[in-house]
Design a protein around this motif. Structure first.
Motif, PDB file in Angstrom:
ATOM      1  N   THR A 130       0.832  -1.208   0.000  1.00  0.00           N
ATOM      2  CA  THR A 130       0.000   0.000   0.000  1.00  0.00           C
ATOM      3  C   THR A 130       0.869   1.262   0.000  1.00  0.00           C
ATOM      4  N   ARG A 131       0.221   2.384  -0.215  1.00  0.00           N
ATOM      5  CA  ARG A 131       0.908   3.679  -0.158  1.00  0.00           C
ATOM      6  C   ARG A 131       1.405   3.943   1.269  1.00  0.00           C
ATOM      7  N   LEU A 132       0.681   3.443   2.272  1.00  0.00           N
ATOM      8  CA  LEU A 132       1.172   3.552   3.636  1.00  0.00           C
ATOM      9  C   LEU A 132       2.514   2.843   3.772  1.00  0.00           C
ATOM     10  N   GLY A 133       2.651   1.712   3.125  1.00  0.00           N
ATOM     11  CA  GLY A 133       3.937   1.002   3.132  1.00  0.00           C
ATOM     12  C   GLY A 133       5.057   1.871   2.595  1.00  0.00           C
ATOM     13  N   VAL A 134       4.781   2.625   1.546  1.00  0.00           N
ATOM     14  CA  VAL A 134       5.789   3.525   0.975  1.00  0.00           C
ATOM     15  C   VAL A 134       6.150   4.613   1.988  1.00  0.00           C
ATOM     16  N   ALA A 135       5.137   5.195   2.617  1.00  0.00           N
ATOM     17  CA  ALA A 135       5.389   6.252   3.606  1.00  0.00           C
ATOM     18  C   ALA A 135       6.224   5.718   4.771  1.00  0.00           C
ATOM     19  N   LEU A 136       5.929   4.509   5.227  1.00  0.00           N
ATOM     20  CA  LEU A 136       6.683   3.917   6.331  1.00  0.00           C
ATOM     21  C   LEU A 136       8.091   3.529   5.897  1.00  0.00           C
ATOM     22  N   PHE A 137       8.220   3.010   4.674  1.00  0.00           N
ATOM     23  CA  PHE A 137       9.546   2.666   4.158  1.00  0.00           C
ATOM     24  C   PHE A 137      10.418   3.912   4.078  1.00  0.00           C
ATOM     25  N   LEU A 138       9.884   4.990   3.516  1.00  0.00           N
ATOM     26  CA  LEU A 138      10.652   6.230   3.401  1.00  0.00           C
ATOM     27  C   LEU A 138      11.033   6.754   4.782  1.00  0.00           C
ATOM     28  N   PHE A 139      10.117   6.688   5.715  1.00  0.00           N
ATOM     29  CA  PHE A 139      10.408   7.134   7.076  1.00  0.00           C
ATOM     30  C   PHE A 139      11.577   6.339   7.666  1.00  0.00           C
ATOM     31  N   SER A 140      11.500   5.017   7.598  1.00  0.00           N
ATOM     32  CA  SER A 140      12.558   4.194   8.198  1.00  0.00           C
ATOM     33  C   SER A 140      13.884   4.372   7.464  1.00  0.00           C
ATOM     34  N   HIS A 141      13.836   4.516   6.159  1.00  0.00           N
ATOM     35  CA  HIS A 141      15.057   4.741   5.375  1.00  0.00           C
ATOM     36  C   HIS A 141      15.714   6.059   5.793  1.00  0.00           C
TER      37      HIS A 141
END
Length: 155
Positions: A118-129
């Motif tokens: 999901t797009r939430l996954g992208v937001a969380l991935f970017l945050f953790s990165h």
């Protein structure tokens, strides 16, 4: 959830600003090893955010130095200044807030398969990165100042 994620991203931008400001001019360019230097790491953080936001605008730093060149390949004379990075941090803070505010978290992630479904996954991935790279910057700041740095992440 959106409000909390926007707040967390806002905190990340505040921490990044404090880290960037913590380096003296010499350490900004020369601390670290090889291309793992504060200036290149900060530039990388901004470039990765631009990438995941799918921001297609052409950017140039306030000084006129190139933004789009791969941060690991820029000649030293073309590296952005701390002021260049600080201006961009403010720009990207606004862009990420807008991106998150307008995001449908449940929508399918069609662009970055490694970041979740999901797009939430992208937001969380970017945050953790981004937080991962903040850790690297923090380590470089600590190393360049002989360990005499304040913990800026929790403030």
């Amino acid at each position: 959830m959106k409000t909390e994620l926007i707040k967390r991203y806002g905190h990340v931008w505040r921490v990044l600003k404090r880290l960037v400001k913590g380096f003296d001019q010499d350490a900004w360019v020369h601390a670290g090893r090889g291309t793992n230097t504060p200036v290149r790491m900060a530039h990388h953080i901004l470039q990765e955010v631009k990438y995941y936001l799918q921001d297609s605008t052409t950017m140039v730093f306030a000084s006129g130095k190139p933004f789009e060149t791969k941060c690991w390949e820029i000649p030293d004379q073309d590296l952005p200044s701390q002021d260049d990075i600080l201006v961009c941090i403010d720009e990207f803070r606004a862009k990420t807030e807008k991106w998150l505010s307008e995001m449908d978290f449940e929508a399918e992630n069609e662009s970055f398969g490694w970041a979740g479904e999901t797009r939430l996954g992208v937001a969380l991935f970017l945050f953790s990165h981004t937080v991962y790279h903040l850790g690297e910057l923090s380590a470089l700041l600590s190393e360049s100042s002989g360990g005499n740095v304040e913990d800026v992440y929790v403030k």
